[in-house]
Design an enzyme around this catalytic site. Structure first.
Site, mmCIF file in Angstrom:
data_model
loop_
_atom_site.group_PDB
_atom_site.id
_atom_site.type_symbol
_atom_site.label_atom_id
_atom_site.label_comp_id
_atom_site.label_asym_id
_atom_site.label_seq_id
_atom_site.Cartn_x
_atom_site.Cartn_y
_atom_site.Cartn_z
ATOM 1 N N LYS A 46 6.645 2.488 -5.111
ATOM 2 C CA LYS A 46 7.178 3.852 -4.953
ATOM 3 C C LYS A 46 6.167 4.926 -5.340
ATOM 4 C CE LYS A 46 10.810 2.754 -7.529
ATOM 5 N NZ LYS A 46 10.901 1.282 -7.473
ATOM 6 N N VAL B 53 12.860 1.239 -1.307
ATOM 7 C CA VAL B 53 14.207 1.803 -1.496
ATOM 8 C C VAL B 53 15.240 0.733 -1.168
ATOM 9 C CG1 VAL B 53 15.873 3.561 -0.770
ATOM 10 C CG2 VAL B 53 13.439 4.110 -0.810
ATOM 11 N N LYS C 23 13.433 7.328 -5.179
ATOM 12 C CA LYS C 23 13.975 6.798 -3.921
ATOM 13 C C LYS C 23 14.524 7.918 -3.035
ATOM 14 C CE LYS C 23 14.787 2.346 -6.080
ATOM 15 N NZ LYS C 23 15.686 1.533 -6.893
ATOM 16 N N GLY D 2 15.591 -7.732 -7.424
ATOM 17 C CA GLY D 2 15.275 -9.158 -7.482
ATOM 18 C C GLY D 2 14.199 -9.516 -6.477
#
Length: 337
Positions: A124, A151, A224, A316
């Site tokens: 990001k 995102v 995001k 994850g």
């Protein structure tokens, strides 16, 4: 497709495991044969122009904590040298996020594009500080640039938005975009437990960082929202343009009162052309954003289709590798593979 992976933490290992697991599927369904020719971590690199043995790479990296110990590995070899020297089609930039200046990921991405290599990233930082610059550089150099994994983890937020844009104008994006805060608020609402206890338990479970500030202060969600504003709404937003309030002041009493009123408190990010904000919001039970646990959810407001929502797992390495793999397949298709 010849691939360089920069950053070999959970996501780098996750995408390599996906390549091993899905190799037959990728070849059969997409005519795609990913060949990882170099991997770089913080201690060094390993290069094999014929393609690395991924199971062996994963095993060695796990036991020795660096890819530099693999056959052909070299301690101290830098990512920029690998980008310049190794022949490859795609660079996966998977180093940790730095929202201050986007480094070292920003320099890695620029160097890859300047070398004529396509880029896929989950990072990001570079997108928050230099989205327009990177987007322009990709166009100028004629390379593909994908960042779905930045995102929503496994939730194909950006991919869906691009498809919706073919017939609709998107006026607003609202989302629960941080699994850690959603987990905390869900537990507070269900059990009436104080925030600090849940944060401690979330850290033990690996759902929260040692320093959870970026999550609970709303900064991760703001990153995001900045990316979505730029990628989907065509803005030139910076992180500083987002009005941010985190969840530190939310108490078990507040979640209980919300529940009694048929609502849930969620940390919601909103992007409109006239508004960028992150903050706790009351969401009615049954609303698409009223998701529990570590789930993410996004609602798009559109001129023709009115509203479309998507929900899924936002975190994850296995889940995020779904987005990274999707980007690779998309580039393969775009290039006529």
């Amino acid at each position: 497709m010849r691939i360089i992976i920069i950053g070999f933490g959970n996501l780098g290992k996750g995408i390599c495991k996906a390549f091993v697991e899905k190799s037959d599927f990728l070849r059969r369904m997409h005519g795609l044969v990913p060949k990882v020719v170099a991997v770089v971590d913080e201690f060094g690199a390993v290069v094999d122009e014929k393609g690395l043995d991924l199971p062996q790479l994963l095993k060695t990296a796990e036991s020795s904590k660096t890819v530099a110990k693999c056959p052909g590995g070299k301690r101290g070899k830098l990512a920029l040298d690998v980008i310049d020297e190794v022949s490859a089609d795609i660079v996966f930039e998977l180093t940790p996020t730095n929202i201050q200046n986007g480094e070292p990921g920003l320099t890695h991405i620029k160097r890859a594009m300047q070398a004529g290599k396509h880029v896929i990233t989950s990072n990001k930082g570079p997108l928050v500080v230099a989205f327009k610059e990177l987007d322009s550089l990709a166009r100028k150099k004629g390379v593909e640039f994908r960042y779905s994994a930045s995102v929503g983890g496994a939730v194909p937020v950006i991919g869906l938005a691009k498809k919706l844009l073919s017939g609709n104008e998107i006026s607003e994006i609202c989302g629960v975009l941080n699994g850690t805060t959603n987990y905390i608020l869900t537990r507070m609402s269900a059990e009436g437990v104080p925030q600090e206890i849940i944060i401690r338990e979330a850290q033990e479970l690996g759902l929260a960082e040692k320093d959870p500030s970026l999550d609970i202060d709303g900064i991760d969600t703001a990153c995001k929202i900045t990316i979505l504003a730029n990628a989907v709404l065509g803005m030139n937003a910076k992180l500083s343009d987002v009005k941010v309030v985190g969840i530190r002041r939310i108490t078990p009493d507040a979640t209980r009162l919300a529940q009694e009123a048929g609502q849930m408190i969620k940390l919601v990010g909103t992007a409109r052309r006239d508004l960028l904000e992150v903050g706790p919001k009351m969401v009615p039970l049954g609303h698409p954003l009223a998701v529990g646990g570590t789930l993410n959810a996004v609602t798009f407001k559109l001129d023709l289709a009115r509203e479309i929502s998507i929900t899924g797992f936002g975190a994850g390495p296995r889940e995020t590798s779904s987005s990274l793999l999707g980007d690779l397949i998309d580039i393969h298709r775009t290039l006529g593979g």
